[in-house]
Design a protein around this motif. Structure first.
Motif, PDB file in Angstrom:
ATOM      1  N   LYS B  38       0.831  -1.202   0.000  1.00  0.00           N
ATOM      2  CA  LYS B  38       0.000   0.000   0.000  1.00  0.00           C
ATOM      3  C   LYS B  38       0.863   1.248   0.000  1.00  0.00           C
ATOM      4  CE  LYS B  38      -3.890   2.213   2.352  1.00  0.00           C
ATOM      5  NZ  LYS B  38      -3.321   3.570   2.263  1.00  0.00           N
ATOM      6  N   TYR B  39       0.625   2.096  -1.007  1.00  0.00           N
ATOM      7  CA  TYR B  39       1.239   3.418  -1.045  1.00  0.00           C
ATOM      8  C   TYR B  39       0.283   4.410  -0.394  1.00  0.00           C
ATOM      9  CZ  TYR B  39       4.514   1.555  -4.542  1.00  0.00           C
ATOM     10  OH  TYR B  39       5.462   0.820  -5.200  1.00  0.00           O
ATOM     11  N   PRO B  40       0.805   5.530   0.114  1.00  0.00           N
ATOM     12  CA  PRO B  40      -0.064   6.549   0.716  1.00  0.00           C
ATOM     13  C   PRO B  40      -1.157   7.001  -0.247  1.00  0.00           C
ATOM     14  CG  PRO B  40       2.244   7.043   1.163  1.00  0.00           C
ATOM     15  CD  PRO B  40       2.234   5.898   0.199  1.00  0.00           C
ATOM     16  N   ALA B  41      -2.327   7.193   0.267  1.00  0.00           N
ATOM     17  CA  ALA B  41      -3.485   7.699  -0.473  1.00  0.00           C
ATOM     18  C   ALA B  41      -3.947   6.758  -1.586  1.00  0.00           C
ATOM     19  CB  ALA B  41      -3.204   9.087  -1.053  1.00  0.00           C
ATOM     20  N   PRO B  82      14.124   1.200  -4.401  1.00  0.00           N
ATOM     21  CA  PRO B  82      13.466   2.331  -3.709  1.00  0.00           C
ATOM     22  C   PRO B  82      11.954   2.372  -3.945  1.00  0.00           C
ATOM     23  CG  PRO B  82      15.541   3.058  -4.639  1.00  0.00           C
ATOM     24  CD  PRO B  82      15.332   1.641  -5.136  1.00  0.00           C
ATOM     25  N   GLY B  83      11.512   1.955  -5.125  1.00  0.00           N
ATOM     26  CA  GLY B  83      10.080   1.933  -5.425  1.00  0.00           C
ATOM     27  C   GLY B  83       9.302   0.908  -4.622  1.00  0.00           C
ATOM     28  N   ASP B  84      10.013   0.035  -3.926  1.00  0.00           N
ATOM     29  CA  ASP B  84       9.337  -0.942  -3.061  1.00  0.00           C
ATOM     30  C   ASP B  84       8.928  -0.313  -1.728  1.00  0.00           C
ATOM     31  OD1 ASP B  84      11.725  -3.499  -4.062  1.00  0.00           O
ATOM     32  OD2 ASP B  84       9.770  -2.985  -4.947  1.00  0.00           O
ATOM     33  N   SER B  85       9.386   0.884  -1.457  1.00  0.00           N
ATOM     34  CA  SER B  85       9.047   1.556  -0.196  1.00  0.00           C
ATOM     35  C   SER B  85       7.538   1.766  -0.126  1.00  0.00           C
ATOM     36  CB  SER B  85       9.767   2.907  -0.097  1.00  0.00           C
ATOM     37  OG  SER B  85      11.168   2.718  -0.097  1.00  0.00           O
ATOM     38  N   THR B  97     -16.756 -21.651   8.439  1.00  0.00           N
ATOM     39  CA  THR B  97     -17.665 -20.519   8.616  1.00  0.00           C
ATOM     40  C   THR B  97     -16.969 -19.182   8.425  1.00  0.00           C
ATOM     41  OG1 THR B  97     -17.251 -20.545  10.984  1.00  0.00           O
ATOM     42  CG2 THR B  97     -19.152 -21.794  10.195  1.00  0.00           C
ATOM     43  N   SER B  98     -15.656 -19.161   8.502  1.00  0.00           N
ATOM     44  CA  SER B  98     -14.941 -17.897   8.310  1.00  0.00           C
ATOM     45  C   SER B  98     -14.488 -17.712   6.882  1.00  0.00           C
ATOM     46  CB  SER B  98     -13.713 -17.835   9.224  1.00  0.00           C
ATOM     47  OG  SER B  98     -14.099 -17.842  10.569  1.00  0.00           O
ATOM     48  N   TYR B  99     -14.898 -18.627   5.996  1.00  0.00           N
ATOM     49  CA  TYR B  99     -14.405 -18.592   4.633  1.00  0.00           C
ATOM     50  C   TYR B  99     -14.709 -17.252   3.979  1.00  0.00           C
ATOM     51  CZ  TYR B  99     -13.473 -20.028  -0.155  1.00  0.00           C
ATOM     52  OH  TYR B  99     -12.974 -20.132  -1.420  1.00  0.00           O
ATOM     53  N   GLY B 100     -13.693 -16.690   3.401  1.00  0.00           N
ATOM     54  CA  GLY B 100     -13.882 -15.474   2.641  1.00  0.00           C
ATOM     55  C   GLY B 100     -13.398 -14.241   3.344  1.00  0.00           C
ATOM     56  N   LYS B 101     -13.487 -14.217   4.638  1.00  0.00           N
ATOM     57  CA  LYS B 101     -13.094 -13.007   5.337  1.00  0.00           C
ATOM     58  C   LYS B 101     -11.573 -12.935   5.352  1.00  0.00           C
ATOM     59  CE  LYS B 101     -13.657 -12.621   9.852  1.00  0.00           C
ATOM     60  NZ  LYS B 101     -14.411 -12.451  11.115  1.00  0.00           N
ATOM     61  N   LEU B 102     -11.038 -11.957   4.639  1.00  0.00           N
ATOM     62  CA  LEU B 102      -9.608 -11.726   4.663  1.00  0.00           C
ATOM     63  C   LEU B 102      -9.282 -10.948   5.924  1.00  0.00           C
ATOM     64  CD1 LEU B 102      -8.788 -10.718   0.976  1.00  0.00           C
ATOM     65  CD2 LEU B 102      -8.185 -12.842   2.117  1.00  0.00           C
ATOM     66  N   THR B 103      -8.425 -11.499   6.763  1.00  0.00           N
ATOM     67  CA  THR B 103      -7.991 -10.830   7.978  1.00  0.00           C
ATOM     68  C   THR B 103      -6.579 -10.326   7.770  1.00  0.00           C
ATOM     69  OG1 THR B 103      -9.370 -12.301   9.319  1.00  0.00           O
ATOM     70  CG2 THR B 103      -7.638 -11.087  10.458  1.00  0.00           C
ATOM     71  N   PHE B 104      -6.378  -9.053   8.031  1.00  0.00           N
ATOM     72  CA  PHE B 104      -5.101  -8.407   7.752  1.00  0.00           C
ATOM     73  C   PHE B 104      -4.282  -8.192   9.011  1.00  0.00           C
ATOM     74  CE2 PHE B 104      -5.209  -6.992   3.311  1.00  0.00           C
ATOM     75  CZ  PHE B 104      -6.517  -7.269   2.982  1.00  0.00           C
ATOM     76  N   GLY B 105      -2.971  -8.204   8.834  1.00  0.00           N
ATOM     77  CA  GLY B 105      -2.071  -7.765   9.876  1.00  0.00           C
ATOM     78  C   GLY B 105      -2.037  -6.245   9.949  1.00  0.00           C
ATOM     79  N   GLN B 106      -1.250  -5.736  10.892  1.00  0.00           N
ATOM     80  CA  GLN B 106      -1.215  -4.288  11.121  1.00  0.00           C
ATOM     81  C   GLN B 106      -0.344  -3.551  10.118  1.00  0.00           C
ATOM     82  OE1 GLN B 106      -3.901  -4.425  13.038  1.00  0.00           O
ATOM     83  NE2 GLN B 106      -3.072  -2.737  14.216  1.00  0.00           N
ATOM     84  N   GLY B 107       0.460  -4.298   9.383  1.00  0.00           N
ATOM     85  CA  GLY B 107       1.298  -3.663   8.365  1.00  0.00           C
ATOM     86  C   GLY B 107       2.722  -3.400   8.842  1.00  0.00           C
ATOM     87  N   THR B 108       3.645  -3.437   7.900  1.00  0.00           N
ATOM     88  CA  THR B 108       5.050  -3.084   8.138  1.00  0.00           C
ATOM     89  C   THR B 108       5.448  -2.049   7.115  1.00  0.00           C
ATOM     90  OG1 THR B 108       5.655  -5.275   8.987  1.00  0.00           O
ATOM     91  CG2 THR B 108       7.439  -3.901   8.148  1.00  0.00           C
ATOM     92  N   ILE B 109       5.999  -0.934   7.592  1.00  0.00           N
ATOM     93  CA  ILE B 109       6.459   0.116   6.688  1.00  0.00           C
ATOM     94  C   ILE B 109       7.870  -0.241   6.228  1.00  0.00           C
ATOM     95  CG2 ILE B 109       7.003   2.563   6.440  1.00  0.00           C
ATOM     96  CD1 ILE B 109       5.053   3.048   8.813  1.00  0.00           C
ATOM     97  N   LEU B 110       8.017  -0.474   4.934  1.00  0.00           N
ATOM     98  CA  LEU B 110       9.337  -0.779   4.362  1.00  0.00           C
ATOM     99  C   LEU B 110       9.901   0.480   3.713  1.00  0.00           C
ATOM    100  CD1 LEU B 110      11.593  -2.736   3.448  1.00  0.00           C
ATOM    101  CD2 LEU B 110      10.242  -3.141   1.373  1.00  0.00           C
ATOM    102  N   THR B 111      11.123   0.817   4.070  1.00  0.00           N
ATOM    103  CA  THR B 111      11.837   1.924   3.435  1.00  0.00           C
ATOM    104  C   THR B 111      13.108   1.375   2.813  1.00  0.00           C
ATOM    105  OG1 THR B 111      10.995   3.455   5.103  1.00  0.00           O
ATOM    106  CG2 THR B 111      12.837   4.208   3.744  1.00  0.00           C
ATOM    107  N   VAL B 112      13.238   1.561   1.505  1.00  0.00           N
ATOM    108  CA  VAL B 112      14.429   1.116   0.788  1.00  0.00           C
ATOM    109  C   VAL B 112      15.234   2.356   0.430  1.00  0.00           C
ATOM    110  CG1 VAL B 112      15.347  -0.143  -1.181  1.00  0.00           C
ATOM    111  CG2 VAL B 112      13.196  -0.877  -0.116  1.00  0.00           C
ATOM    112  N   HIS B 113      16.432   2.436   0.971  1.00  0.00           N
ATOM    113  CA  HIS B 113      17.290   3.604   0.753  1.00  0.00           C
ATOM    114  C   HIS B 113      18.172   3.424  -0.479  1.00  0.00           C
ATOM    115  CE1 HIS B 113      16.226   5.296   4.637  1.00  0.00           C
ATOM    116  NE2 HIS B 113      16.364   4.082   5.147  1.00  0.00           N
ATOM    117  N   PRO B 114      18.273   4.467  -1.317  1.00  0.00           N
ATOM    118  CA  PRO B 114      19.132   4.375  -2.508  1.00  0.00           C
ATOM    119  C   PRO B 114      20.608   4.218  -2.114  1.00  0.00           C
ATOM    120  CG  PRO B 114      17.677   6.276  -2.635  1.00  0.00           C
ATOM    121  CD  PRO B 114      17.563   5.726  -1.248  1.00  0.00           C
TER     122      PRO B 114
END
Lengths: 113, 114
Positions: B38-41, B82-85, B97-114
């Motif tokens: 996910k990119y911002p916005a 860098p574009g992977d950031s 019974t839970s089939y279909g519901k995608l449950t997400f983690g909280q996310g990890t912010i990846l920063t790739v430095h040039p």
């Protein structure tokens, strides 16, 4: 369009007002999901629809939240008597079949003031 | 009760090196696993998935590994660019019974430095 489309992209509303968010899924996708992401948090499941089956509403946070879907097309998420804690980005996604890769729209940023 | 956990809120990597993003889950009924970026916005975009009958799936620079006994999922990006950031979310779904519901983690912010 080819992707999931959501409208409006941004919505500012006063506390206590009702809001309606719209989602147009990808044509042919039988499953449609609603998620929300509050600031600094992950994606929170709200509801999903699969064809003509009864929707899974287990993620709706209160009875102020409701959603409808017409067949396999447009869905609307309605929030009644909005509260400040409802402020979030509301994301819609669709997939060919439930449980498979879901494709997301850009979201509606809701701000309750 | 968080069923899907991404314990690292952020990761910083040098361009060209490997990025390893991790995800742990609690429910052995989960049988389909996905990674989103996910990119911002923007909404999340699907990256790669794996079903429980496999332990590895590869797509270009992206490889997902599944360790069912440890209930652990990882995403390897090599070489990182860098574009992977972006924010990376793992997601899981289950049968029954839970089939279909995608449950997400909280996310990890990846920063790739040039």
């Amino acid at each position: 369009g080819a992707g999931v489309s959501q409208s409006p992209s941004n919505k500012v509303t006063e506390k206590g007002k009702d809001v309606e968010l719209r989602c147009d899924p990808i044509s042919g996708h039988t499953a449609l999901y609603w998620y929300r992401q509050r600031l600094g948090q992950g994606l929170e499941f709200l509801i999903y629809f699969q064809g003509n089956s009864a929707p899974d509403k287990s993620g709706l946070p209160s009875d102020r939240f409701s959603a409808e879907r017409t067949g396999e097309s447009v869905s609307t998420l309605t929030i009644q008597r909005t509260q400040q804690e409802d402020s979030a980005v509301y994301l819609c996604a669709s997939s060919i079949l439930v449980g498979t890769e879901a494709f997301f729209g850009q979201g509606t940023r809701l701000t309750v003031v | 009760d968080q069923q899907v956990k991404q314990n690292s809120p952020s990761l910083s990597v040098q361009e060209g090196r490997i990025s390893i993003l991790n995800c742990d889950y609690t429910n052995s009924m989960f049988d389909y696993f996905l990674w989103y970026k996910k990119y911002p916005a923007e909404g999340p975009t699907f990256l790669i998935s794996i079903s429980s009958i496999k332990d590895k799936n590869e797509d270009g620079r992206f490889t997902v590994f599944l360790n069912k006994s440890a209930k652990h999922l990882s995403l390897h990006i090599v070489p990182s660019q860098p574009g992977d950031s972006a924010v990376y979310f793992c997601a899981v779904s289950a049968g029954g019974t839970s089939y279909g519901k995608l449950t997400f983690g909280q996310g990890t912010i990846l920063t790739v430095h040039p």
